[in-house]
Design an enzyme around this catalytic site. Structure first.
Site, PDB file in Angstrom:
ATOM      1  N   CYS A  42       0.830  -1.216   0.000  1.00 18.19           N
ATOM      2  CA  CYS A  42       0.000   0.000   0.000  1.00 18.19           C
ATOM      3  C   CYS A  42       0.861   1.262   0.000  1.00 18.19           C
ATOM      4  CB  CYS A  42      -0.958  -0.011   1.191  1.00 18.19           C
ATOM      5  SG  CYS A  42      -1.934   1.483   1.292  1.00 18.19           S
ATOM      6  N   CYS A  47      -1.598   1.756  -3.026  1.00 13.42           N
ATOM      7  CA  CYS A  47      -2.562   2.848  -2.789  1.00 13.42           C
ATOM      8  C   CYS A  47      -1.942   4.247  -2.731  1.00 13.42           C
ATOM      9  CB  CYS A  47      -3.309   2.646  -1.464  1.00 13.42           C
ATOM     10  SG  CYS A  47      -3.444   0.967  -0.897  1.00 13.42           S
ATOM     11  N   LYS A  50      -0.065   5.424  -6.012  1.00 10.42           N
ATOM     12  CA  LYS A  50      -1.114   5.461  -7.034  1.00 10.42           C
ATOM     13  C   LYS A  50      -1.974   6.710  -6.882  1.00 10.42           C
ATOM     14  CE  LYS A  50      -4.895   4.287  -6.042  1.00 10.42           C
ATOM     15  NZ  LYS A  50      -5.497   2.991  -5.900  1.00 10.42           N
ATOM     16  N   TYR A 185      -9.134  -2.981 -11.029  1.00 10.45           N
ATOM     17  CA  TYR A 185      -8.752  -1.720 -10.385  1.00 10.45           C
ATOM     18  C   TYR A 185      -7.487  -1.131 -11.014  1.00 10.45           C
ATOM     19  CZ  TYR A 185     -11.701  -2.908  -6.299  1.00 10.45           C
ATOM     20  OH  TYR A 185     -12.726  -3.209  -5.450  1.00 10.45           O
ATOM     21  N   GLU A 189      -7.190   2.301 -13.183  1.00  9.89           N
ATOM     22  CA  GLU A 189      -6.555   3.446 -12.514  1.00  9.89           C
ATOM     23  C   GLU A 189      -5.340   3.944 -13.291  1.00  9.89           C
ATOM     24  OE1 GLU A 189      -8.111   2.573  -7.963  1.00  9.89           O
ATOM     25  OE2 GLU A 189      -6.064   2.029  -8.439  1.00  9.89           O
ATOM     26  N   HIS A 444     -26.635  22.007  -0.066  1.00  3.58           N
ATOM     27  CA  HIS A 444     -26.800  22.623  -1.378  1.00  3.58           C
ATOM     28  C   HIS A 444     -25.782  23.728  -1.590  1.00  3.58           C
ATOM     29  CE1 HIS A 444     -28.950  23.597  -5.006  1.00  3.58           C
ATOM     30  NE2 HIS A 444     -28.913  24.867  -4.657  1.00  3.58           N
ATOM     31  N   GLU A 449     -26.036  15.855  -2.629  1.00  2.00           N
ATOM     32  CA  GLU A 449     -27.430  16.040  -2.203  1.00  2.00           C
ATOM     33  C   GLU A 449     -28.396  15.193  -3.034  1.00  2.00           C
ATOM     34  OE1 GLU A 449     -29.226  19.995  -2.848  1.00  2.00           O
ATOM     35  OE2 GLU A 449     -27.599  20.395  -4.255  1.00  2.00           O
TER      36      GLU A 449
HETATM   37  P1  NDP Z   1      -8.219  -7.548 -10.799  1.00  2.00           P
HETATM   38  O1  NDP Z   1      -8.399  -8.963 -10.452  1.00  2.00           O
HETATM   39  O2  NDP Z   1      -9.061  -6.506 -10.189  1.00  2.00           O
HETATM   40  O3  NDP Z   1      -8.325  -7.377 -12.391  1.00  2.00           O
HETATM   41  C1  NDP Z   1      -7.571  -8.181 -13.256  1.00  2.00           C
HETATM   42  C2  NDP Z   1      -7.961  -7.878 -14.684  1.00  2.00           C
HETATM   43  O4  NDP Z   1      -7.136  -8.630 -15.579  1.00  2.00           O
HETATM   44  C3  NDP Z   1      -9.403  -8.278 -14.997  1.00  2.00           C
HETATM   45  O5  NDP Z   1      -9.914  -7.372 -15.933  1.00  2.00           O
HETATM   46  C4  NDP Z   1      -9.217  -9.667 -15.608  1.00  2.00           C
HETATM   47  O6  NDP Z   1     -10.264 -10.026 -16.464  1.00  2.00           O
HETATM   48  C5  NDP Z   1      -7.950  -9.455 -16.404  1.00  2.00           C
HETATM   49  N1  NDP Z   1      -7.225 -10.679 -16.703  1.00  2.00           N
HETATM   50  C6  NDP Z   1      -6.794 -11.616 -15.834  1.00  2.00           C
HETATM   51  N2  NDP Z   1      -6.126 -12.587 -16.476  1.00  2.00           N
HETATM   52  C7  NDP Z   1      -6.145 -12.263 -17.790  1.00  2.00           C
HETATM   53  C8  NDP Z   1      -5.632 -12.869 -18.959  1.00  2.00           C
HETATM   54  N3  NDP Z   1      -4.976 -14.009 -18.910  1.00  2.00           N
HETATM   55  N4  NDP Z   1      -5.842 -12.256 -20.145  1.00  2.00           N
HETATM   56  C9  NDP Z   1      -6.528 -11.095 -20.201  1.00  2.00           C
HETATM   57  N5  NDP Z   1      -7.021 -10.460 -19.126  1.00  2.00           N
HETATM   58  C10 NDP Z   1      -6.834 -11.035 -17.929  1.00  2.00           C
HETATM   59  O7  NDP Z   1      -6.679  -7.292 -10.550  1.00  2.00           O
HETATM   60  P2  NDP Z   1      -5.814  -5.963 -10.454  1.00  2.00           P
HETATM   61  O8  NDP Z   1      -4.459  -6.398 -10.873  1.00  2.00           O
HETATM   62  O9  NDP Z   1      -6.444  -4.824 -11.155  1.00  2.00           O
HETATM   63  O10 NDP Z   1      -5.840  -5.641  -8.908  1.00  2.00           O
HETATM   64  C11 NDP Z   1      -5.506  -6.664  -7.957  1.00  2.00           C
HETATM   65  C12 NDP Z   1      -6.228  -6.436  -6.680  1.00  2.00           C
HETATM   66  O11 NDP Z   1      -5.641  -5.350  -6.002  1.00  2.00           O
HETATM   67  C13 NDP Z   1      -7.698  -6.043  -6.828  1.00  2.00           C
HETATM   68  O12 NDP Z   1      -8.549  -7.141  -6.934  1.00  2.00           O
HETATM   69  C14 NDP Z   1      -7.949  -5.261  -5.586  1.00  2.00           C
HETATM   70  O13 NDP Z   1      -8.309  -6.172  -4.578  1.00  2.00           O
HETATM   71  C15 NDP Z   1      -6.608  -4.632  -5.267  1.00  2.00           C
HETATM   72  N6  NDP Z   1      -6.558  -3.206  -5.643  1.00  2.00           N
HETATM   73  C16 NDP Z   1      -7.423  -2.322  -5.087  1.00  2.00           C
HETATM   74  C17 NDP Z   1      -7.399  -0.988  -5.427  1.00  2.00           C
HETATM   75  C18 NDP Z   1      -8.369  -0.034  -4.814  1.00  2.00           C
HETATM   76  O14 NDP Z   1      -8.966  -0.372  -3.794  1.00  2.00           O
HETATM   77  N7  NDP Z   1      -8.578   1.143  -5.399  1.00  2.00           N
HETATM   78  C19 NDP Z   1      -6.424  -0.469  -6.387  1.00  2.00           C
HETATM   79  C20 NDP Z   1      -5.575  -1.486  -6.931  1.00  2.00           C
HETATM   80  C21 NDP Z   1      -5.647  -2.793  -6.571  1.00  2.00           C
HETATM   81  P3  NDP Z   1     -11.571 -10.753 -15.879  1.00  2.00           P
HETATM   82  O15 NDP Z   1     -12.408  -9.714 -15.251  1.00  2.00           O
HETATM   83  O16 NDP Z   1     -12.167 -11.384 -17.079  1.00  2.00           O
HETATM   84  O17 NDP Z   1     -11.083 -11.780 -14.893  1.00  2.00           O
END
Ligand code: NDP
Length: 465
Positions: A42, A47, A50, A185, A189, A444, A449
């Protein structure tokens, strides 16, 4: 048998540090071992940096928008190296705060890589944070695994040419063109960050809509917001190959298209960091997805060993890891009732510009429990009536269980959505009803709101159970 420590925490990230501090406050003899950087993902690669980069990416548009408000300012250029240096300086400050916080709590700080020798004994060996430190062995009655997660790349030819979020925080220069794969995410982002700073961004994801798991209306609203931000979306599509041609790359998609770029960024999920922990010397078991299996008390299949945060198969969010660590320390060492959290209503935010924030159930999830009343609004926020960005809409949605009239879900995409959602999360956690929203006086003029003035039901969604 007596142990050197009552509690050993492996990993000084958000969850581990909270667990250690609360345990020490209860009088336990506590040690924390860290191999890489104090504060964990983080603070160092998640976090905090980012959010600073998201904020950096928003100033360009803000300067442009200010013209309509009478300012004679020019957008200028962005100095990437200056941003990275400023961000790193802030992280170094936070690293120091983490160390002094742990020391003040009377916690023993150990640097190195921890590896189990048995359920109560851990060997600590040199690591990047302490390359020359002599190895040592420590014993503890309770051991918490809080080692977090690390980015994961799909198994495609040329994946080694791509970066992940770990490298994105330290690129020597901002790429003029970037292809980002994944619409979770991190993908969304960073697409926002690079687009805001001036890069041409191509976002590749494998469903029609981004952000699988979020409410469908909000996913559609995010798709539109990504378009408005000037990002090209390739969906549904997946990369099949990445090839390097000098200093540029070609990404081939499964729909036959190719994209030329200066940087390929894989944001395709994270895996738990448990590879060299020596778990085989203990009875700790992992689930099919490789994450450590824990019970509701965060205890693993090995009595006396616990796991919190991203190494487990629970919701992987920093505040969840913190809640888990705090609750565990209270239960192991506290004298009063452990502090607990409503993880069922954990709010979430995706820091795009504008951000998306949610709490509780999506419309489809709520309909599994009964018929739902939907309240939906879409409007141009006041700032953009003057700025001219009339396509930068705010979208709000309340999901109400028809029988009980409880607000079981709230979703916002728009400026300050995450800031608004924290308060709404209190209302949803307290299981307030729509009538409680209706009798709350608005502030307001704000966007917020609208949350208390959506009087007319937009539609009714029949139960799907
Ligand atoms: P996520 O699991 O959120 O997203 C992964 C993405 O990659 C999805 O769109 C997934 O598609 C895609 N994907 C996975 N494997 C493949 C593949 N082989 N080919 C093509 N696309 C693929 O992971 P992130 O890396 O974005 O984030 C990891 C975790 O970190 C999050 O789940 C969250 O818990 C945490 N996080 C939280 C944040 C916040 O609170 N603001 C910010 C950053 C991270 P599909 O949907 O089809 O599986």
């Amino acid at each position: 048998m007596t142990h050197e420590f009552d509690l050993l925490v492996i990993g000084a990230g958000s969850g581990g540090v909270r667990c250690a501090r609360i345990a020490a406050g209860h009088g336990a003899r506590v040690a924390v071992v860290e191999s890489r950087h104090w504060g964990g993902t983080c603070v160092n690669l998640g976090c905090v940096p980012k959010k600073l980069m998201v904020q950096a990416s928003e100033y360009g548009d803000m300067v442009e928008d200010s013209h309509a408000f009478g300012w004679n300012s020019t957008r200028g250029t962005h100095d990437w190296a200056k941003l990275i240096a400023a961000k790193d300086q802030e992280i170094t400050r936070l690293n120091g705060i983490y160390v002094s916080m742990l020391e003040k709590a009377g916690i023993t700080l150990l640097t190195g890589h921890a590896r189990f020798e048995n359920a109560h004994t851990v060997r600590i060996e040199p690591s990047p944070l302490a390359p020359t430190e002599a190895p040592r062995t420590v014993t503890a009655k309770h051991i918490v695994i809080a080692t977090g997660s690390t980015p994961m790349k799909p198994d495609i030819p040329g994946a080694e040419h791509a970066i992940t979020s770990d490298e994105a925080f330290h690129l020597p220069a901002r790429p003029e063109r970037v292809v980002i794969v994944g619409s979770g995410y991190i993908g969304i982002e960073f697409a926002g960050i690079f687009a805001g700073l001036g890069s041409k961004v191509d976002l590749v994801y494998r469903h029609e809509l981004p952000l699988r798991g979020f409410d469908e209306d909000m996913r559609a609203a995010m798709k539109e917001a990504i378009h408005v931000r000037g990002i090209t979306q390739h969906a549904p599509a997946s990369p099949t190959q990445i090839s390097k041609n000098g200093s540029t790359y070609t990404v081939t998609l499964n729909n036959g298209h190719t994209i030329e770029t200066d940087c390929v960024f894989l944001a395709t999920g994270r895996r738990p960091k448990i590879d060299s922990l020596g778990l085989e010397t203990t009875g700790v078991k992992t689930a099919e997805n490789g994450r450590i299996k824990v019970d509701s008390k965060r205890e693993t299949s090995q009595p006396g060993i616990y796991a919190i945060g991203d190494v487990t198969d629970h919701l992987n969010l920093t505040p969840v890891a913190i809640a888990e660590g705090h609750n565990l320390a209270d239960r192991l060492f506290g004298k009063e009732r452990p502090r607990s959290w409503s993880l069922r209503t954990t709010p979430k935010a995706v820091f795009f510009s504008p951000p998306l924030a949610s709490v509780g159930l999506s419309e489809a999830e709520a309909a599994q429990h009964g018929t739902v009343d939907i309240y939906f609004t879409r409007f141009t926020p006041m700032r953009h009536t003057l700025s001219g960005r009339k396509d930068r809409k705010t979208v709000m949605k309340l999901v109400v269980d028809q029988d009980s009239q409880k607000v079981v879900g709230a979703h916002i995409l728009g400026d300050d959505a995450a800031e608004m959602m924290q308060g709404v999360a209190v209302a949803v956690t307290a299981e307030l009803r729509k009538v409680d929203f209706d009798r709350t006086v608005g502030i307001h003029p704000t966007s917020a709101e609208e949350l208390v003035t959506m009087r007319t039901r937009t539609r009714e969604t029949p139960a799907t159970r």
